[in-house]
Design an enzyme around this catalytic site. Structure first.
Site, mmCIF file in Angstrom:
data_model
loop_
_atom_site.group_PDB
_atom_site.id
_atom_site.type_symbol
_atom_site.label_atom_id
_atom_site.label_comp_id
_atom_site.label_asym_id
_atom_site.label_seq_id
_atom_site.Cartn_x
_atom_site.Cartn_y
_atom_site.Cartn_z
ATOM 1 N N GLU A 230 0.881 -1.174 0.000
ATOM 2 C CA GLU A 230 0.000 0.000 0.000
ATOM 3 C C GLU A 230 0.911 1.213 0.000
ATOM 4 O OE1 GLU A 230 -1.889 3.209 1.942
ATOM 5 O OE2 GLU A 230 -2.537 1.590 3.285
ATOM 6 N N CYS A 264 -2.256 8.334 4.117
ATOM 7 C CA CYS A 264 -2.227 7.741 2.782
ATOM 8 C C CYS A 264 -3.542 7.985 2.048
ATOM 9 C CB CYS A 264 -1.926 6.252 2.860
ATOM 10 S SG CYS A 264 -3.029 5.322 3.944
#
Length: 460
Positions: A230, A264
């Site tokens: 990720e 994120c």
């Protein structure tokens, strides 16, 4: 001889914590111990593993009063927000609740002649490389389901949050998880890459930069070790002409600025229908001008320093380049802005996708706002990115949101919310955001391998 890792506090630039890394031989020995312990751990009843993991989670909760100021010192998040235990516990609890169903045998069929089914088998040793921005919640996304599924876990945490892995290991060991089943380690990049290349691990989960993810994949090349990543994000918000403007502002601006923009799935670009643009901008500016930039240990501080001076410099550079190219910066420099880690949150208008601030990941408290005239224009702009983690759509029309969402290149589509990780859904991305998926039933499938049984009962 190992190297020294130093956590530099963004509060004042001092060394907050130091740890020595393991050399390669010592690291190999630790992994051998973890691998040896895994089979006995996997042989324990599922409910026993669940209970021990959740006891470890509870032990972290008991440390929260110590953890919150520790996080402020390490990465700058204001103490007023109370740490991460709410999300940490929510994610682990959900994964515990769905474990039996997610890990159950898949029955294919049985009759007088055959029994056929598929089992979920733990990979073995799972290596978790966790980031500093939400250091507890990002780590638990993998640590909890990996342990519950019967894997042993080696955790390597970011230098910026050097003490988090130690905290987690201490809590889980105190709760009864064997020390060799869940191991926190301090490693440099070369040792990390060498271990992966030697097939020390059976699965690697990495959360961090695109460059870091590429390094993990290069190290694993040819080993057939699974790598879940990720990586970066440039998440968009789209405010449609029928949106609740006040609700959109509250959520999108918070999603852009909370944690000093270091998320994120934070909102990094906003597209607003032309009919609502002026109202949206006016109210958004009022929200940001109401922030208090300052020392994260002080209760009145609502936005603290960025975790590192170099992170703040990258954001300053993006803002300066955008202004030089014609963007308008609306927020005056705040008193606490020191040109270092303490950075004034910023809203930019008159931005274009030619500017880095609308293309590159900023990972800081800045957001560009653009006016759009149609769904088609918004979709084109939202997809004009190398990343694809989340997208936030604001409308009263569910079917319209679904239709637009179907056309966005992203891992998660939000309607009337943003910057939230629902553990019942797969946390995943596309393009340069990476591959794989955590949490949900799919998270368990990624942390195990299928093993098929084709059993013939009658041979005569």
């Amino acid at each position: 001889m190992g190297k020294t890792l130093n956590c530099i506090s963004p509060i004042d630039g001092s060394v907050y914590a130091s740890r020595e890394t393991l050399d390669l031989d010592a690291a190999r020995a630790e992994v051998v111990a973890v691998r040896t312990a895994q089979k006995a751990w996997a042989a324990r009843p599922l409910q026993e593993r669940i209970d021990l993991v959740m006891a470890g989670v509870a032990a972290i909760g008991e440390m929260n009063d110590e953890i919150v100021p520790e996080l402020a010192h390490m990465m700058g998040r204001p103490v007023r927000f109370g740490g991460e235990f709410g999300g940490f516990n929510e994610r682990a609890s959900h994964m515990a609740q769905i474990a039996a169903e997610s890990l159950a045998d898949i029955e294919v069929g049985e009759d007088a002649t055959f029994k056929r089914y598929i089992k979920r088998i733990p990979h073995g040793v799972v290596f978790v490389v966790a980031p500093w921005n939400y250091p507890y919640m990002t780590a638990i996304n993998t640590v909890a389901p990996a342990l519950i599924a019967g894997n042993s876990v080696v955790l390597k945490h970011a230098t910026q949050t050097l003490l988090v892995g130690e905290r987690m290991a201490k809590a889980f060991h105190a709760a009864g998880v064997p020390e060799d089943v869940f191991k926190n380690v301090f490693l440099d990049h070369d040792t990390t890459s060498a271990l992966i290349a030697e097939k020390a691990f059976d699965f690697v989960n990495f959360t961090g930069s695109v460059g870091g993810g590429q390094a993990m994949e290069r190290a694993a090349a040819g080993t057939f070790t699974g790598v879940g990543t990720e990586l970066g994000g440039k998440d968009p918000g789209y405010v449609m002409n029928d949106a609740d403007v006040d609700a959109a502002i509250d959520t999108l601006i918070d999603g852009a600025m909370f944690n000093s923009g270091q998320c994120c799935c934070g909102i990094e670009r906003i597209y607003v229908h032309e009919s609502l643009y002026d109202s949206f901008l006016e109210k958004a500016l009022a929200v940001v001008n109401g922030y208090k930039l300052g020392n994260p240990l002080e209760a009145e501080t609502t936005i603290g320093p960025m975790a590192n001076v170099r992170f703040a410099q990258e954001v300053r550079d993006q803002i300066a380049e955008a202004v030089e190219q014609g963007a308008v910066a609306h927020i005056a420099t705040m008193e606490a802005d020191d040109g270092g880690a303490y950075l004034t949150p910023q809203i930019l208008t008159n931005v274009t996708h030619e500017m880095r601030v609308m293309r590159d990941e900023s990972f800081g408290p800045v957001v560009g706002i653009m006016k759009v005239s149609s769904d088609e224009e918004a979709i084109k702009l939202m997809n004009d990115s190398e990343f694809g983690l989340t997208a936030s759509i604001w409308t009263k029309d569910l079917e319209r949101a679904q239709a637009v969402g179907d056309q966005i290149e992203t891992g998660t589509v939000f309607m009337n919310r943003a910057d939230y990780l629902d553990p019942g859904l797969c946390w995943t991305g596309c393009k340069n955001t990476g591959r794989g998926g955590g949490l949900s039933m799919i998270g368990y499938h990624n942390l195990t391998r299928p093993k098929s049984y084709h059993l013939k009962k009658v041979t005569g």
